[in-house]
Design a protein around this motif. Sequence first.
Motif, PDB file in Angstrom:
ATOM      1  N   GLN A 158       0.849  -1.188   0.000  1.00  0.00           N
ATOM      2  CA  GLN A 158       0.000   0.000   0.000  1.00  0.00           C
ATOM      3  C   GLN A 158       0.887   1.241   0.000  1.00  0.00           C
ATOM      4  OE1 GLN A 158      -3.694   0.408   0.231  1.00  0.00           O
ATOM      5  NE2 GLN A 158      -2.866   2.360  -0.510  1.00  0.00           N
ATOM      6  N   VAL A 159       0.671   2.120  -0.966  1.00  0.00           N
ATOM      7  CA  VAL A 159       1.418   3.372  -1.017  1.00  0.00           C
ATOM      8  C   VAL A 159       0.445   4.544  -0.928  1.00  0.00           C
ATOM      9  CG1 VAL A 159       3.353   2.426  -2.339  1.00  0.00           C
ATOM     10  CG2 VAL A 159       1.403   3.419  -3.550  1.00  0.00           C
ATOM     11  N   PHE A 160       0.993   5.682  -0.569  1.00  0.00           N
ATOM     12  CA  PHE A 160       0.213   6.926  -0.575  1.00  0.00           C
ATOM     13  C   PHE A 160       1.144   8.020  -1.063  1.00  0.00           C
ATOM     14  CE2 PHE A 160      -2.147  10.591   0.729  1.00  0.00           C
ATOM     15  CZ  PHE A 160      -3.481  10.181   0.793  1.00  0.00           C
ATOM     16  N   GLY A 161       0.800   8.568  -2.241  1.00  0.00           N
ATOM     17  CA  GLY A 161       1.620   9.617  -2.824  1.00  0.00           C
ATOM     18  C   GLY A 161       1.001  10.980  -2.589  1.00  0.00           C
ATOM     19  N   SER A 196       6.829  12.985  -3.702  1.00  0.00           N
ATOM     20  CA  SER A 196       7.116  12.238  -2.478  1.00  0.00           C
ATOM     21  C   SER A 196       5.997  11.238  -2.234  1.00  0.00           C
ATOM     22  CB  SER A 196       7.263  13.183  -1.277  1.00  0.00           C
ATOM     23  OG  SER A 196       6.041  13.841  -1.000  1.00  0.00           O
ATOM     24  N   ALA A 197       6.339  10.148  -1.568  1.00  0.00           N
ATOM     25  CA  ALA A 197       5.350   9.103  -1.289  1.00  0.00           C
ATOM     26  C   ALA A 197       5.808   8.289  -0.093  1.00  0.00           C
ATOM     27  CB  ALA A 197       5.165   8.199  -2.510  1.00  0.00           C
ATOM     28  N   VAL A 198       4.849   7.668   0.577  1.00  0.00           N
ATOM     29  CA  VAL A 198       5.151   6.784   1.691  1.00  0.00           C
ATOM     30  C   VAL A 198       4.501   5.432   1.417  1.00  0.00           C
ATOM     31  CG1 VAL A 198       5.362   8.619   3.405  1.00  0.00           C
ATOM     32  CG2 VAL A 198       3.113   7.579   2.979  1.00  0.00           C
ATOM     33  N   HIS A 199       4.949   4.414   2.142  1.00  0.00           N
ATOM     34  CA  HIS A 199       4.285   3.110   2.077  1.00  0.00           C
ATOM     35  C   HIS A 199       3.660   2.804   3.421  1.00  0.00           C
ATOM     36  CE1 HIS A 199       7.035   0.735   4.592  1.00  0.00           C
ATOM     37  NE2 HIS A 199       8.027   1.450   4.077  1.00  0.00           N
ATOM     38  N   ALA A 222       8.806  -2.716  -0.037  1.00  0.00           N
ATOM     39  CA  ALA A 222       8.135  -1.471   0.348  1.00  0.00           C
ATOM     40  C   ALA A 222       8.880  -0.257  -0.188  1.00  0.00           C
ATOM     41  CB  ALA A 222       8.010  -1.402   1.865  1.00  0.00           C
ATOM     42  N   LYS A 223      10.213  -0.304  -0.105  1.00  0.00           N
ATOM     43  CA  LYS A 223      11.023   0.806  -0.610  1.00  0.00           C
ATOM     44  C   LYS A 223      10.859   0.958  -2.116  1.00  0.00           C
ATOM     45  CE  LYS A 223      15.784   2.579  -0.657  1.00  0.00           C
ATOM     46  NZ  LYS A 223      17.191   2.308  -0.251  1.00  0.00           N
ATOM     47  N   ALA A 224      10.827  -0.180  -2.832  1.00  0.00           N
ATOM     48  CA  ALA A 224      10.664  -0.140  -4.284  1.00  0.00           C
ATOM     49  C   ALA A 224       9.300   0.431  -4.662  1.00  0.00           C
ATOM     50  CB  ALA A 224      10.835  -1.541  -4.866  1.00  0.00           C
ATOM     51  N   ALA A 225       8.261   0.043  -3.931  1.00  0.00           N
ATOM     52  CA  ALA A 225       6.917   0.527  -4.231  1.00  0.00           C
ATOM     53  C   ALA A 225       6.804   2.027  -3.994  1.00  0.00           C
ATOM     54  CB  ALA A 225       5.899  -0.222  -3.379  1.00  0.00           C
ATOM     55  N   ALA A 226       7.341   2.498  -2.885  1.00  0.00           N
ATOM     56  CA  ALA A 226       7.285   3.931  -2.591  1.00  0.00           C
ATOM     57  C   ALA A 226       8.088   4.728  -3.615  1.00  0.00           C
ATOM     58  CB  ALA A 226       7.796   4.191  -1.176  1.00  0.00           C
ATOM     59  N   ALA A 227       9.222   4.163  -4.031  1.00  0.00           N
ATOM     60  CA  ALA A 227      10.046   4.836  -5.043  1.00  0.00           C
ATOM     61  C   ALA A 227       9.298   4.947  -6.367  1.00  0.00           C
ATOM     62  CB  ALA A 227      11.350   4.076  -5.238  1.00  0.00           C
ATOM     63  N   LEU A 228       8.547   3.898  -6.737  1.00  0.00           N
ATOM     64  CA  LEU A 228       7.766   3.934  -7.971  1.00  0.00           C
ATOM     65  C   LEU A 228       6.692   5.015  -7.886  1.00  0.00           C
ATOM     66  CD1 LEU A 228       6.988   2.809 -10.730  1.00  0.00           C
ATOM     67  CD2 LEU A 228       5.643   1.038  -9.551  1.00  0.00           C
ATOM     68  N   ALA A 229       5.989   5.090  -6.752  1.00  0.00           N
ATOM     69  CA  ALA A 229       4.954   6.105  -6.588  1.00  0.00           C
ATOM     70  C   ALA A 229       5.555   7.517  -6.635  1.00  0.00           C
ATOM     71  CB  ALA A 229       4.219   5.888  -5.270  1.00  0.00           C
ATOM     72  N   ALA A 230       6.709   7.688  -6.002  1.00  0.00           N
ATOM     73  CA  ALA A 230       7.371   8.997  -6.024  1.00  0.00           C
ATOM     74  C   ALA A 230       7.837   9.345  -7.437  1.00  0.00           C
ATOM     75  CB  ALA A 230       8.552   8.990  -5.059  1.00  0.00           C
ATOM     76  N   HIS A 231       8.384   8.360  -8.143  1.00  0.00           N
ATOM     77  CA  HIS A 231       8.853   8.539  -9.525  1.00  0.00           C
ATOM     78  C   HIS A 231       7.718   9.040 -10.417  1.00  0.00           C
ATOM     79  CE1 HIS A 231       9.829   7.016 -13.631  1.00  0.00           C
ATOM     80  NE2 HIS A 231      11.061   7.364 -13.316  1.00  0.00           N
ATOM     81  N   GLN A 232       6.491   8.571 -10.161  1.00  0.00           N
ATOM     82  CA  GLN A 232       5.323   8.944 -10.959  1.00  0.00           C
ATOM     83  C   GLN A 232       4.627  10.205 -10.457  1.00  0.00           C
ATOM     84  OE1 GLN A 232       5.758   7.364 -13.842  1.00  0.00           O
ATOM     85  NE2 GLN A 232       3.545   7.179 -13.949  1.00  0.00           N
ATOM     86  N   ARG A 233       5.151  10.784  -9.394  1.00  0.00           N
ATOM     87  CA  ARG A 233       4.460  11.907  -8.751  1.00  0.00           C
ATOM     88  C   ARG A 233       3.012  11.518  -8.479  1.00  0.00           C
ATOM     89  NH1 ARG A 233       7.666  16.407  -8.876  1.00  0.00           N
ATOM     90  NH2 ARG A 233       5.920  17.773  -8.298  1.00  0.00           N
ATOM     91  N   TYR A 234       2.864  10.297  -7.988  1.00  0.00           N
ATOM     92  CA  TYR A 234       1.549   9.711  -7.767  1.00  0.00           C
ATOM     93  C   TYR A 234       0.823  10.443  -6.642  1.00  0.00           C
ATOM     94  CZ  TYR A 234      -2.049   6.171  -7.220  1.00  0.00           C
ATOM     95  OH  TYR A 234      -3.258   5.525  -7.162  1.00  0.00           O
ATOM     96  N   ARG A 235      -0.513  10.524  -6.756  1.00  0.00           N
ATOM     97  CA  ARG A 235      -1.320  11.270  -5.796  1.00  0.00           C
ATOM     98  C   ARG A 235      -2.377  10.351  -5.182  1.00  0.00           C
ATOM     99  NH1 ARG A 235      -4.560  15.868  -8.547  1.00  0.00           N
ATOM    100  NH2 ARG A 235      -6.062  14.224  -8.915  1.00  0.00           N
TER     101      ARG A 235
END
Length: 466
Positions: free
Chosen positions: A212-215, A220-223, A256-269
């Motif tokens: 579960q991620v939250f961008g 920036s994003a967290v897991h 978890a680190k990889a997932a958060a990095a992907l969300a941050a890379h996408q500027r996910y919201r």
Amino acid sequence: MKRILIANRGEIACRVIRACKALGIETVAVYSEADAKALHVEMADRAVAIGPASPAESYLNHERILAAAVAEGAQGVHPGYGFLSENTAFARAAEAAGVVWIGPTPQSIEEMGDKERAREIAKAAGVPTLPGSRRFALDELAGIEGAAEAVGYPLLVKATGGGGGIGMRLVDAPEKLLASVSGTQQLAAKSFKDGTIYLERYVPRARHVEIQVFGYGDGSAVHLFERECSIQRRFQKIIEESPAPGLPAELRARMAKAAAALAAHQRYRGPGTVEFIVDADSLDFFFLEMNTRIQVEHPVTEMVTGWDLVQQQIKLAAAGPSLAGFDKIAQADIAMHGAAIECRLYAENPAKNFFPSPGPLDVFALPPAAPHLRVDTGVRQGDVITPFYDPMIAKMIVWGESRDAALAAMLAALEESRIEGVKNNLAFLKAVIRHEDFAAGRLDTGLVERERARLLEAMTAAPAVR
């Protein structure tokens, strides 16, 4: 944001209504003719009829839904999950109509919803991916055999624009390839209006673990840690839990680190889920897909972290790109406590390949909600499970200090439950919870199919609950 229209029905519509009530926000429900007396209609402050029972003429008709939002003065629209939740055109149309889209940007939906594009984005973000092919359009078969040889057997044929396991086919030999590809293309065109497919390496003993991620939309994003989703039938989940049993802490942290990095890379919201396949033997993990919406199983994460994901999603959307007034939560402030398990109760017949079983809920008695027991549903005793929509009746989620405690609590909750009038999977879920491999945390996505005969036997042998 003072009023939100919920572009969905059933359990998730009721869930969003509860979140809005907690935030002091009025709600507008939409409903088809089949749902005129549904629970979500009763719970909402306002309700608008949008068409016949057919999803295409009601819950998938974004013109009618947006017209209702504008007419009712809704400042935002929440799509829930399923239906239009990952529909780029709907998200863009909402924004064009001046209605806040409570979800990720249309660009994120478009890029991550395209499974081939999503794999390339994951690679660019440094996330491991499974070998896969290029996409093949509807009725395109030229070159498919060579692509399959390059990917390697066994493999999965998957819809490029799909999700939820719809149309996915396992192919273990070259002679079965063309029929499987053609069948998936046809179903994908019907289900998603996109007949393209791709091939992906199949991991025989796989675990399905998602993060579960939250961008925040600003890079920036967290897991919020992981959920184990390996207990599935027909490629669809029926039991989820957190934490994932038996996974090394170091592996969970890397995922978890990889997932958060992907969300941050996408500027996910907002909330999203990065799904991984974990080889149960080697413990290697690979990117599967990203779901750009709230997940069915999000309560599992809420139970172990204390976060209300839907409320946070609404607050973020209301703050806008500037994040004015929104309090970002740092990764260091998110902790996991205890263990949680979710069981999905369906109106289906486990003895007949889990075929949907519509009909009246003559008896529908689940244990009352308690601090460590949550029941999410969109139906009541006396309601009818129709053939038009997903046959899920309810979700039960329990929390315990440990996995063993959570398992005991879940079994007790299932034992206390009664559902009559429709065939359902209540007894089957109890059989899975009691199964020695599940109880010991020896999980993989093939467990239900491999043990189906024993589980069905255990289901019918179990004493009736009175």
